[in-house]
Design a protein around this motif. Structure first.
Motif, mmCIF file in Angstrom:
data_model
loop_
_atom_site.group_PDB
_atom_site.id
_atom_site.type_symbol
_atom_site.label_atom_id
_atom_site.label_comp_id
_atom_site.label_asym_id
_atom_site.label_seq_id
_atom_site.Cartn_x
_atom_site.Cartn_y
_atom_site.Cartn_z
ATOM 1 N N PRO A 182 -13.211 26.720 4.005
ATOM 2 C CA PRO A 182 -14.636 26.719 4.376
ATOM 3 C C PRO A 182 -15.539 26.308 3.220
ATOM 4 O O PRO A 182 -16.495 25.548 3.414
ATOM 5 N N ALA A 183 -15.243 26.764 2.009
ATOM 6 C CA ALA A 183 -16.073 26.418 0.854
ATOM 7 C C ALA A 183 -16.015 24.926 0.546
ATOM 8 O O ALA A 183 -17.033 24.292 0.238
ATOM 9 N N ARG A 224 -15.195 22.508 2.702
ATOM 10 C CA ARG A 224 -15.855 21.835 3.820
ATOM 11 C C ARG A 224 -17.374 21.828 3.642
ATOM 12 O O ARG A 224 -18.026 20.784 3.742
ATOM 13 N N GLU A 225 -17.939 22.980 3.352
ATOM 14 C CA GLU A 225 -19.392 23.086 3.226
ATOM 15 C C GLU A 225 -19.913 22.326 2.016
ATOM 16 O O GLU A 225 -20.974 21.672 2.087
ATOM 17 N N ARG A 226 -19.182 22.391 0.901
ATOM 18 C CA ARG A 226 -19.617 21.679 -0.308
ATOM 19 C C ARG A 226 -19.645 20.167 -0.079
ATOM 20 O O ARG A 226 -20.600 19.490 -0.482
ATOM 21 N N ILE A 253 -19.802 18.415 2.830
ATOM 22 C CA ILE A 253 -20.816 17.993 3.802
ATOM 23 C C ILE A 253 -22.207 18.033 3.178
ATOM 24 O O ILE A 253 -22.994 17.076 3.314
ATOM 25 N N ALA A 254 -22.513 19.097 2.469
ATOM 26 C CA ALA A 254 -23.841 19.231 1.850
ATOM 27 C C ALA A 254 -24.067 18.156 0.795
ATOM 28 O O ALA A 254 -25.142 17.547 0.733
ATOM 29 N N TYR A 312 -17.245 21.791 11.540
ATOM 30 C CA TYR A 312 -17.787 20.783 10.635
ATOM 31 C C TYR A 312 -19.243 20.431 10.949
ATOM 32 O O TYR A 312 -19.621 19.254 10.978
ATOM 33 N N GLU A 313 -20.051 21.422 11.142
ATOM 34 C CA GLU A 313 -21.458 21.186 11.442
ATOM 35 C C GLU A 313 -22.138 20.457 10.278
ATOM 36 O O GLU A 313 -21.973 20.825 9.122
ATOM 37 N N GLY A 314 -22.881 19.410 10.610
ATOM 38 C CA GLY A 314 -23.598 18.649 9.596
ATOM 39 C C GLY A 314 -22.911 17.367 9.176
ATOM 40 O O GLY A 314 -23.532 16.516 8.527
#
Length: 333
Positions: free
Chosen positions: A171-172, A174-176, A178-179, A199-201
């Motif tokens: 999760p970390a 994935r979020e890093r 995408i952002a 995978y929102e975003g």
């Protein structure tokens, strides 16, 4: 469109692309049929040879490199022979493997296929043995991956996340990713077998029909109308720009958040041979095409031609710029 597609191929060269995900070593152990065992009703094979080819996210890496991209591969490998061979194979294709983090406690994801054949028999797979850990990645390994991504992602022209469900993409991570891509305006795509709705975003999404159906709780997609409804639902929930749904012998359809959709038929149904790994070819080609200046439709069309080349080859395969140009020229001649 013919000239457009051809001009993009030359522009694929040296485009920087980062590919993050589950790096797989596909091992093919070849044997010649000798006789039937006395111990059990099974074949005895005389070992012939063994090859290791890139699979999973590593197949996307291999495809992007074969097309001339400057590829930065990020993932986890074990301290084992499979990891060593996979790394060497990709390095021989000029892939940057500095992002391969070695985890001594975790085996390289390995899929070993026992292949049997002989002079008077057809070569075929008789069994497959998978080796992988389903545990979350070690926090120290995750930190090393995150540091590598942070240090390099802003130099990339595009990013691919290839998630085969083997826990590399935490999760970390994935979020890093995408952002960072969204802040920098870097196009990003995800191809996730089991966890796409997390995978929102993300800007671009690639799914096959069964994966798209499963993503919103369906067993199958009954028709094109239902497929469009599924695509629109996924685009809305993920806040993505486009989703490409591949449909095997029916081709692929590109759905845009602006409400338009484009169906792209296969280029040569009669020559389809082996679809293994074709999805990796699609995402690698599409993202490289975007870095070369293609719009979404042209990029998907070029990816469709690339897939048409690799399905004519056995196993996980790649295509070259020369082969891609030949396929396009043949289709439009």
């Amino acid at each position: 469109m013919f000239q457009n597609l051809l001009q993009y191929i030359d522009k694929l060269q040296n485009q920087k692309i980062m590919i993050i995900g589950d790096m797989v070593a596909d091992v093919y152990l070849e044997g010649k049929i000798s006789r039937i065992s006395r111990e059990a009703p099974v074949l005895i094979l005389e070992h012939s040879h063994e090859i290791v080819v890139p699979g999973g996210a590593a197949n996307a890496v291999h495809n992007a490199a074969a097309l001339g991209g400057q590829v930065y591969a990020v993932g986890v490998v074990g301290q084992d022979n499979a990891g060593d061979q996979l790394t060497r194979t990709l390095q021989a294709k000029k892939v940057n493997t500095d992002g391969f983090i070695i985890d001594k406690a975790r085996p390289t994801i390995t899929k070993t296929r026992i292949m049997a054949g002989g002079q008077a028999t057809v070569r075929q797979q008789i069994v497959r043995i998978d080796r992988e850990s389903k545990d979350m990645i070690n926090p120290d390994i995750e930190k090393a991956i995150l540091n590598h991504i942070t240090e390099n992602i802003h130099d990339m022209a595009a990013v691919i996340i290839s998630d085969y469900g083997s826990m590399t993409v935490s999760p970390a991570i994935r979020e890093r990713v995408i952002a960072a891509c969204n802040r920098a305006g870097i196009p990003s795509i995800v191809d996730s077998r089991y966890n796409i709705m997390a995978y929102e975003g993300i800007k671009l999404v690639k799914q096959n029909e069964s994966e798209a159906a499963a993503a919103i709780g369906l067993k199958t997609l009954k028709d094109s109308r239902q497929q469009q409804q599924v695509a629109e639902t996924m685009l809305s929930r993920l806040n993505a720009e486009v989703i490409l749904i591949t449909q095997g012998p029916e081709g692929m359809t590109l759905y845009n958040r602006n409400g338009t959709n484009t169906h792209i038929p296969v280029t040569n149904v009669s020559e389809v041979y082996d679809v293994t790994g074709a999805g990796d070819t699609v995402v690698a080609t599409m993202m490289l095409a975007l870095t070369a200046g293609a719009n979404y439709v042209d990029a998907a069309c070029l990816a469709n031609f690339a897939a048409g080349v690799v399905v004519r080859k056995p196993g996980t395969a790649t295509t070259t710029p020369k082969e891609l140009k030949a396929a396009i020229g043949e289709y439009y001649s």
